[in-house]
Design an enzyme around this catalytic site. Sequence first.
Site, PDB file in Angstrom:
ATOM      1  N   GLY A   1      24.508  41.352  43.432  1.00 39.18           N
ATOM      2  CA  GLY A   1      24.712  40.048  42.786  1.00 39.18           C
ATOM      3  C   GLY A   1      23.844  39.906  41.550  1.00 39.18           C
TER       4      GLY A   1
ATOM      5  N   ARG B   1      35.840  51.870  47.962  1.00 37.72           N
ATOM      6  CA  ARG B   1      37.310  51.744  47.921  1.00 37.72           C
ATOM      7  C   ARG B   1      37.803  52.342  46.617  1.00 37.72           C
ATOM      8  NH1 ARG B   1      40.882  48.278  50.244  1.00 37.72           N
ATOM      9  NH2 ARG B   1      41.551  47.255  48.341  1.00 37.72           N
TER      10      ARG B   1
ATOM     11  N   GLY C   1      18.848  44.620  44.415  1.00 39.23           N
ATOM     12  CA  GLY C   1      18.227  44.061  45.611  1.00 39.23           C
ATOM     13  C   GLY C   1      18.263  45.075  46.745  1.00 39.23           C
ATOM     14  N   ASP C   2      18.177  44.597  47.977  1.00 36.09           N
ATOM     15  CA  ASP C   2      18.059  45.548  49.095  1.00 36.09           C
ATOM     16  C   ASP C   2      19.284  46.458  49.217  1.00 36.09           C
ATOM     17  OD1 ASP C   2      19.475  43.284  49.990  1.00 36.09           O
ATOM     18  OD2 ASP C   2      19.119  43.839  52.070  1.00 36.09           O
TER      19      ASP C   2
ATOM     20  N   THR D   1      16.472  39.815  42.908  1.00 31.65           N
ATOM     21  CA  THR D   1      17.322  38.970  43.741  1.00 31.65           C
ATOM     22  C   THR D   1      16.800  37.542  43.662  1.00 31.65           C
ATOM     23  OG1 THR D   1      17.958  38.313  45.973  1.00 31.65           O
ATOM     24  CG2 THR D   1      16.035  39.704  45.840  1.00 31.65           C
ATOM     25  N   ILE D   2      17.726  36.599  43.594  1.00 35.20           N
ATOM     26  CA  ILE D   2      17.279  35.211  43.635  1.00 35.20           C
ATOM     27  C   ILE D   2      16.731  34.888  45.025  1.00 35.20           C
ATOM     28  CG2 ILE D   2      18.899  34.415  41.865  1.00 35.20           C
ATOM     29  CD1 ILE D   2      20.471  33.047  44.234  1.00 35.20           C
ATOM     30  N   ASP D   3      17.098  35.708  46.037  1.00 32.34           N
ATOM     31  CA  ASP D   3      16.723  35.385  47.422  1.00 32.34           C
ATOM     32  C   ASP D   3      15.239  35.646  47.713  1.00 32.34           C
ATOM     33  OD1 ASP D   3      19.445  35.046  47.579  1.00 32.34           O
ATOM     34  OD2 ASP D   3      19.822  36.856  48.753  1.00 32.34           O
TER      35      ASP D   3
ATOM     36  N   ASP E   1      13.877  38.213  48.975  1.00 41.58           N
ATOM     37  CA  ASP E   1      13.733  38.707  50.344  1.00 41.58           C
ATOM     38  C   ASP E   1      13.412  40.203  50.413  1.00 41.58           C
ATOM     39  OD1 ASP E   1      16.148  39.652  49.448  1.00 41.58           O
ATOM     40  OD2 ASP E   1      17.345  38.893  51.109  1.00 41.58           O
TER      41      ASP E   1
ATOM     42  N   ARG F   1      22.447   6.995  51.568  1.00 40.56           N
ATOM     43  CA  ARG F   1      23.150   8.107  52.218  1.00 40.56           C
ATOM     44  C   ARG F   1      22.202   9.239  52.620  1.00 40.56           C
ATOM     45  NH1 ARG F   1      28.140   8.556  47.956  1.00 40.56           N
ATOM     46  NH2 ARG F   1      29.678   7.430  49.201  1.00 40.56           N
TER      47      ARG F   1
ATOM     48  N   MET G   1      21.454  29.035  48.417  1.00 40.03           N
ATOM     49  CA  MET G   1      21.642  30.449  48.769  1.00 40.03           C
ATOM     50  C   MET G   1      20.373  31.040  49.394  1.00 40.03           C
ATOM     51  SD  MET G   1      23.841  32.181  45.751  1.00 40.03           S
ATOM     52  CE  MET G   1      25.628  32.194  45.774  1.00 40.03           C
TER      53      MET G   1
ATOM     54  N   ARG H   1      20.918  33.950  51.814  1.00 41.01           N
ATOM     55  CA  ARG H   1      21.360  34.800  52.936  1.00 41.01           C
ATOM     56  C   ARG H   1      20.506  34.561  54.171  1.00 41.01           C
ATOM     57  NH1 ARG H   1      23.289  39.684  49.673  1.00 41.01           N
ATOM     58  NH2 ARG H   1      25.462  39.164  49.632  1.00 41.01           N
TER      59      ARG H   1
ATOM     60  N   GLU I   1      21.887  28.611  53.336  1.00 42.96           N
ATOM     61  CA  GLU I   1      23.239  28.987  53.778  1.00 42.96           C
ATOM     62  C   GLU I   1      23.235  29.748  55.109  1.00 42.96           C
ATOM     63  OE1 GLU I   1      24.931  31.553  50.776  1.00 42.96           O
ATOM     64  OE2 GLU I   1      23.266  32.967  50.880  1.00 42.96           O
TER      65      GLU I   1
ATOM     66  N   ARG J   1      26.790  13.283  52.617  1.00 46.53           N
ATOM     67  CA  ARG J   1      27.543  14.075  51.647  1.00 46.53           C
ATOM     68  C   ARG J   1      26.841  15.420  51.462  1.00 46.53           C
ATOM     69  NH1 ARG J   1      30.532  10.467  52.369  1.00 46.53           N
ATOM     70  NH2 ARG J   1      31.657   9.181  50.842  1.00 46.53           N
TER      71      ARG J   1
ATOM     72  N   HIS K   1      26.805  29.582  43.198  1.00 50.22           N
ATOM     73  CA  HIS K   1      26.449  30.541  42.145  1.00 50.22           C
ATOM     74  C   HIS K   1      25.756  29.916  40.948  1.00 50.22           C
ATOM     75  CE1 HIS K   1      29.202  32.762  44.671  1.00 50.22           C
ATOM     76  NE2 HIS K   1      28.632  33.854  44.194  1.00 50.22           N
ATOM     77  N   LEU K   2      25.702  28.576  40.901  1.00 44.56           N
ATOM     78  CA  LEU K   2      24.881  27.940  39.851  1.00 44.56           C
ATOM     79  C   LEU K   2      23.466  28.511  39.878  1.00 44.56           C
ATOM     80  CD1 LEU K   2      25.090  24.036  39.666  1.00 44.56           C
ATOM     81  CD2 LEU K   2      25.550  25.716  37.890  1.00 44.56           C
TER      82      LEU K   2
HETATM   83  O1  F6P Z   1      21.859  38.022  47.392  1.00 42.10           O
HETATM   84  C1  F6P Z   1      22.123  37.128  46.392  1.00 42.10           C
HETATM   85  C2  F6P Z   1      23.179  36.156  46.780  1.00 42.10           C
HETATM   86  O2  F6P Z   1      23.315  35.259  45.720  1.00 42.10           O
HETATM   87  C3  F6P Z   1      22.958  35.451  48.114  1.00 42.10           C
HETATM   88  O3  F6P Z   1      22.020  34.433  48.014  1.00 42.10           O
HETATM   89  C4  F6P Z   1      24.352  35.020  48.449  1.00 42.10           C
HETATM   90  O4  F6P Z   1      24.551  34.881  49.830  1.00 42.10           O
HETATM   91  C5  F6P Z   1      25.181  36.140  47.939  1.00 42.10           C
HETATM   92  O5  F6P Z   1      24.435  36.800  46.949  1.00 42.10           O
HETATM   93  C6  F6P Z   1      26.517  35.716  47.369  1.00 42.10           C
HETATM   94  O6  F6P Z   1      27.206  36.832  46.983  1.00 42.10           O
HETATM   95  P1  F6P Z   1      28.646  36.785  46.262  1.00 42.10           P
HETATM   96  O7  F6P Z   1      28.390  36.633  44.795  1.00 42.10           O
HETATM   97  O8  F6P Z   1      29.251  38.076  46.596  1.00 42.10           O
HETATM   98  O9  F6P Z   1      29.377  35.588  46.798  1.00 42.10           O
END
Ligand code: F6P
Length: 366
Positions: A12, A82, A115-116, A138-140, A142, A175, A182, A184, A235, A278, A284-285
Amino acid sequence: MIRQIGVLTGGGDCPGLNAVIRAVVKTTLTQYGWRVSGIEDGFEGLVFNHTRPLKLEDVRGLLPRGGTILGTTNRGNPFSMRVPRGDHFETRDVSDQVVANFRALELDALIVIGGDGSLKIAHELIAKGLPIVGVPKTIDNDLMGTDITFGFDTALATATDAIDKLHTTAESHHRIMIVEVMGRNAGWIALEAGIAGSADAILIPEIPFRYEPLEAMIALRDRTGRKFSIIVVAEGALPVGGAEVYQAPARAGQLARLGGIGAEVALELERRTDREARTLVLGHLQRGGSPSAFDRLLATRFGAAAVHLIANRDFGKMVALHGWRVASFPIADAISKLKRVPPDGELVRTARDMGIVFGDETIERG
Ligand code: F6P
């Protein structure tokens, strides 16, 4: 002897990839005089020979630009790819092709920015003899072995800004507003944005939650005149005894797509309280936009350091941030397990000190 190196971005995208590419090209051309070949769309570029030379003019103005000029994919695992065969597709191990193309392209080393997932592929290619160094992205946040990955700081700022903006509308309408972020199976974005944005509850994969503490927190706030609540949910968060929520199952070469836990929490809290709820899914922002100053700096330092690793023939390592120092770390160790939020760590404790609820506590409703 090194004459030409390759660079690719895999998995990503995230803010700062272009800044790394720029730093790699500048450092290589000005300090070492080697050539740089940009490999397109991650490892796929090495399967299909999609490469192009990168010169100084190709990286001009790149520092503040999000995304990656090289393109990327999270479906490009050459060990299980693939590929077209006649009128259909089949999944095959094309890693030998990658090795053959690497040699045919006269590459002497490869920088994998990933990333990983991408670093796991890099590790397998190292075992096949390719001289590779890694740059953790990675934004995560992790990845083991580095205190922080570039991209995380920008994503955190985006998530925090969203939480700030949700406060006023939540308050106006009395509310419950739920922000799904995000990350993971790691709750770093949720945790840090939740603290920075002053959320009332943070739900992360590392701390399975129950609804009762959330209900109690909302009731308690109600009684003290705060008739709105902000909940940040990762998420990958899940209730005690429950499971993660997915939008799409795993497919050939692709991980299952998480998403939807925010809506589930909203429904359940509407059922349990008399408040409207809500959900906002930031999605993806969080991966877009111009990198923050912190990420530009880190990406630049990582890009330059990766080239120096190659010059020292220190292959099999990725660059890393240890404290405020750029260091290196074995890729094999970095991919051995995910860096997840320690449930008893200082950040979680600080959040609890601020009165933020994680859904695992016992709260008196009074
Ligand atoms: O690992 C980065 C990440 O943005 C996660 O936070 C998220 O779950 C995933 O990629 C989303 O991936 P895709 O762009 O394939 O939907």
